[in-house]
Write a protein that holds these residues in place. Structure first.
Motif, PDB file in Angstrom:
ATOM      1  N   GLU A   4       0.813  -1.222   0.000  1.00 10.83           N
ATOM      2  CA  GLU A   4       0.000   0.000   0.000  1.00 10.83           C
ATOM      3  C   GLU A   4       0.847   1.272   0.000  1.00 10.83           C
ATOM      4  OE1 GLU A   4      -2.532   0.373   3.445  1.00 10.83           O
ATOM      5  OE2 GLU A   4      -0.953  -0.378   4.754  1.00 10.83           O
ATOM      6  N   GLU A   9      -2.256   5.180  -8.617  1.00 13.07           N
ATOM      7  CA  GLU A   9      -3.585   5.160  -9.219  1.00 13.07           C
ATOM      8  C   GLU A   9      -3.410   4.683 -10.646  1.00 13.07           C
ATOM      9  OE1 GLU A   9      -6.053   8.583  -8.859  1.00 13.07           O
ATOM     10  OE2 GLU A   9      -5.441   8.924  -6.784  1.00 13.07           O
ATOM     11  N   ALA A 105      -2.811  -5.225   0.519  1.00 14.51           N
ATOM     12  CA  ALA A 105      -2.122  -3.967   0.836  1.00 14.51           C
ATOM     13  C   ALA A 105      -1.000  -4.167   1.850  1.00 14.51           C
ATOM     14  CB  ALA A 105      -3.131  -2.945   1.357  1.00 14.51           C
ATOM     15  N   LYS A 128      -7.339  -3.617  -0.457  1.00 14.77           N
ATOM     16  CA  LYS A 128      -7.355  -3.390   0.991  1.00 14.77           C
ATOM     17  C   LYS A 128      -8.800  -3.518   1.435  1.00 14.77           C
ATOM     18  CE  LYS A 128      -5.849  -0.299   4.614  1.00 14.77           C
ATOM     19  NZ  LYS A 128      -4.943   0.783   4.942  1.00 14.77           N
ATOM     20  N   LYS A 131     -11.241  -4.145  -1.343  1.00 17.40           N
ATOM     21  CA  LYS A 131     -11.473  -3.154  -2.402  1.00 17.40           C
ATOM     22  C   LYS A 131     -10.162  -2.761  -3.076  1.00 17.40           C
ATOM     23  CE  LYS A 131     -15.582  -1.302  -0.343  1.00 17.40           C
ATOM     24  NZ  LYS A 131     -16.583  -0.326  -0.552  1.00 17.40           N
ATOM     25  N   CYS A 133      -7.312  -0.680  -4.299  1.00  9.61           N
ATOM     26  CA  CYS A 133      -6.779   0.610  -3.847  1.00  9.61           C
ATOM     27  C   CYS A 133      -5.669   1.132  -4.747  1.00  9.61           C
ATOM     28  CB  CYS A 133      -6.335   0.544  -2.385  1.00  9.61           C
ATOM     29  SG  CYS A 133      -4.931  -0.496  -2.026  1.00  9.61           S
ATOM     30  N   GLY A 134      -5.254   0.351  -5.734  1.00 11.07           N
ATOM     31  CA  GLY A 134      -4.249   0.827  -6.666  1.00 11.07           C
ATOM     32  C   GLY A 134      -3.530  -0.321  -7.338  1.00 11.07           C
TER      33      GLY A 134
END
Length: 148
Positions: A4, A9, A105, A128, A131, A133-134
């Motif tokens: 994380e 993005e 993450a 994470k 979901k 997150c990147g």
């Protein structure tokens, strides 16, 4: 270092998006791949590597006999992207289901590298709490590894 901490993005495209739009996104932003859609749990549906898109541009008969690539005229080669007309991202994905490169993450960069390596993917998706997150790209992972 945890996943994380190095996520970026990244664009997510819908599986039924026009293939030409997705390829333009790959080309314009020099991406190594795309994250495709998400299911109801917000996890990625697939990762479409740019190499898979490039393979789609090569006629099947040239894939079967690579020597034929030399006999195609320049004007024929200039129209390779025409194969994308009317196609969607779904059409570009391999017919055989591929494992989606997902890491948690909290995973370390070695865990991220293991997934990327095992699945031959230029990027991994990071989740994470279930979901997205990147994303971590291979180039970002290598840059972080060199900092150590």
């Amino acid at each position: 270092m945890r996943a994380e901490e190095i996520v970026d993005e990244f664009p997510v495209v819908d599986i039924d998006s026009p293939a030409r739009d997705a390829v333009k996104l790959l080309a314009d932003y020099r991406l190594s791949g795309l994250v495709v859609g998400t299911d109801t749990s917000d996890k990625p549906y697939a990762v479409l590597p740019a190499s898979q898109v490039v393979r789609f541009l090569v006629p099947a008969y040239v894939q079967d006999d690579p020597g034929l690539a030399r006999v195609l005229t320049e004007s024929m080669a200039d129209h390779a992207a025409d194969k994308l007309s009317g196609k969607t991202i779904r059409d570009l994905l391999p017919h055989k289901a591929q494992q989606v490169p997902i890491v948690d993450a909290e995973d370390t960069i070695i865990e991220v590298a293991e997934v990327m390596s095992r699945l031959h993917s230029p990027l991994v998706t990071v989740v994470k709490d279930g979901k997205l997150c990147g994303v971590i790209t291979a180039s970002r992972l290598l840059a972080e590894a060199l900092k150590q």
